[in-house]
Design an enzyme around this catalytic site. Structure first.
Site, PDB file in Angstrom:
ATOM      1  CB  SER A 249      48.233  -1.775  58.025  1.00 28.19           C
ATOM      2  OG  SER A 249      49.406  -1.692  58.781  1.00 28.19           O
TER       3      SER A 249
ATOM      4  CB  CYS B 141      50.405 -12.165  62.075  1.00 26.76           C
ATOM      5  SG  CYS B 141      50.434 -10.754  61.009  1.00 26.76           S
TER       6      CYS B 141
HETATM    7  N1  PLP Z   1      44.964  -7.740  58.275  1.00 28.06           N
HETATM    8  C1  PLP Z   1      45.664  -8.286  57.274  1.00 28.06           C
HETATM    9  C2  PLP Z   1      44.926  -8.859  56.101  1.00 28.06           C
HETATM   10  C3  PLP Z   1      47.054  -8.334  57.330  1.00 28.06           C
HETATM   11  O1  PLP Z   1      47.734  -8.888  56.317  1.00 28.06           O
HETATM   12  C4  PLP Z   1      47.713  -7.781  58.452  1.00 28.06           C
HETATM   13  C5  PLP Z   1      49.181  -7.847  58.562  1.00 28.06           C
HETATM   14  O2  PLP Z   1      49.850  -8.618  57.933  1.00 28.06           O
HETATM   15  C6  PLP Z   1      46.946  -7.193  59.462  1.00 28.06           C
HETATM   16  C7  PLP Z   1      45.570  -7.194  59.341  1.00 28.06           C
HETATM   17  C8  PLP Z   1      47.582  -6.574  60.650  1.00 28.06           C
HETATM   18  O3  PLP Z   1      48.178  -5.358  60.305  1.00 28.06           O
HETATM   19  P1  PLP Z   1      49.141  -4.571  61.306  1.00 28.06           P
HETATM   20  O4  PLP Z   1      50.487  -5.160  61.139  1.00 28.06           O
HETATM   21  O5  PLP Z   1      49.066  -3.155  60.868  1.00 28.06           O
HETATM   22  O6  PLP Z   1      48.577  -4.762  62.669  1.00 28.06           O
END
Ligand code: PLP
Length: 374
Positions: A196, A317
């Site tokens: 990302s 999240c």
């Molecule tokens: N995976 C990890 C380890 C993350 O830290 C995050 C976001 O904090 C994501 C996936 C999700 O990323 P995105 O915000 O691009 O959906």
């Protein structure tokens, strides 16, 4: 303001914002059209893909742009299985975008196996491998934990999985690892890798799924056939340009040894102040999970922000959910989890700012404990 919540998101580099603006205002043409301006938009898109690939150690044809890592993770777990039969193995330390997708497979009758974590925060390697058998079709293990910064030994794990079950495909969530460890992507031996851009100084809303050359996956979206028919939809050319500019800039200014040094100083400071560091496995240096006794993380986070210090409390999240699945899987007690803050650095974080922030955090904690807040 001292911003130390870079695992949640980062400020966009000026060069990345400029690149996006240029692509929006000057090179805004649809890269899938055949007239000259469209062709030049397409060549700008491919140039960005090459820059990103070079920065991370992959080939441009292995990168498929997506809207975010959540999308990449969902796609890999849903469609990365070679066959509908067979089991799926993930670690208990996965981000919810991997974990919940796997749970949804389980709810649809798939044999999903979840490997435990060690107290240090890494996946329990032997337990992980015990769950892999000749019927394993897909495995997933996070590279750097978004909760603790602990690094999983992906290269070793991928080699062990492949030797036990050659047909199993290996997915890795590299969101908190990309350009933050010294490992090249093509040396890891994984089949899929999610990333990302907004953790690296680019805008939110752009990511990629790395698909190792020769590996097949069912398309995520059908339509105009963009991204080699795997992810239809007109590409987000401004954000791809920003991603490339940010990746180059991040790589140029990052100094892993300096980040490690700052983290070590923070560990020393917090430990001396009576706090506990959660996750003592090998660490990327960019993330520090600190248990501040007798202070609710949410209150500490809110009051520290009023004093100009921005920190996280568990993953952004999962910030609205109670508890913390990953810290629980490490054996952290529920009452300690409530006291855990997450401090996350960026490539240009300065030692004096980090230490100043740590001081504000502990002073705020002292005020909260004494009931003298506000
Ligand atoms: N995976 C990890 C380890 C993350 O830290 C995050 C976001 O904090 C994501 C996936 C999700 O990323 P995105 O915000 O691009 O959906």
């Amino acid at each position: 303001m001292i911003y130390l919540d870079n695992a949640a998101t980062t400020r966009v580099f000026e060069c990345a914002a400029d690149a996006a603006q240029k692509a929006m205002l000057d090179g805004f043409y649809n890269p899938n059209t055949t007239y000259k301006l469209g062709v030049s938009a397409k060549s700008a898109l491919e140039k960005s893909r090459r820059i990103i690939a070079d920065c991370i150690g992959a080939s441009p044809d292995e990168i498929v742009f997506t809207s975010c890592a959540t999308e990449s993770n969902n796609w890999a777990i849903e469609n990365g299985r070679k066959s509908k039969k067979g089991n799926v193995v993930i670690s208990a330390g996965e981000h919810s975008s991997v974990y919940e997708t796997a749970i949804s497979l389980k709810n649809r009758g798939v044999d999903v196996r979840i490997a435990p974590l060690t107290k240090s925060g890494t996946v329990d390697e032997s337990a992980f491998l015990d769950l892999v058998d000749e019927n394993t079709t897909l495995v997933s293990c996070i590279h750097v934990s978004n909760e603790t910064g602990v690094i999983n030994p992906i290269k070793r794990l991928a080699a062990s999985v492949k030797s036990k079950s050659p047909r199993a495909l290996f997915h890795c969530d590299g969101v908190q690892a990309l350009l933050k460890t010294s490992e090249r992507l093509d040396a890891l031996g994984v089949d899929f890798y999610s990333a990302s851009a907004h953790k690296l100084g680019a805008p939110k809303g752009i990511g990629f799924l790395y698909i190792r050359r020769g590996v097949t996956i069912a398309p995520l979206m059908f339509g105009g056939g963009q991204e080699k028919g795997l992810r239809s939809g007109t590409q987000n050319t401004p954000y791809v340009a920003a991603f490339a500019a940010a990746a180059e800039r991040f790589k140029q200014i990052s100094d892993h040894a300096n980040v490690d040094r700052i983290r070590d100083e923070l560990v020393k400071y917090f430990t001396k102040s009576g706090c506990k560091i959660i996750g003592d496995g090998e660490n990327s240096g960019y993330i520090l999970c600190v248990c501040v006794p007798n202070v609710k993380a949410e209150i500490l986070q809110n009051i520290a922000s009023e004093h100009g210090v921005i920190i996280g409390k568990g993953a952004a999240c999962s910030g609205s959910k109670r508890g913390n699945r990953v810290l629980s899987a490490m054996g952290v007690k529920a009452e300690d989890i409530e006291h855990c803050i997450r401090i996350s650095l960026f490539a240009d974080t300065k030692l004096e700012d980090a230490l100043q922030a740590a001081h504000v955090i502990m002073e705020t904690a002292r005020q909260i404990r004494s009931g003298n807040v506000g």
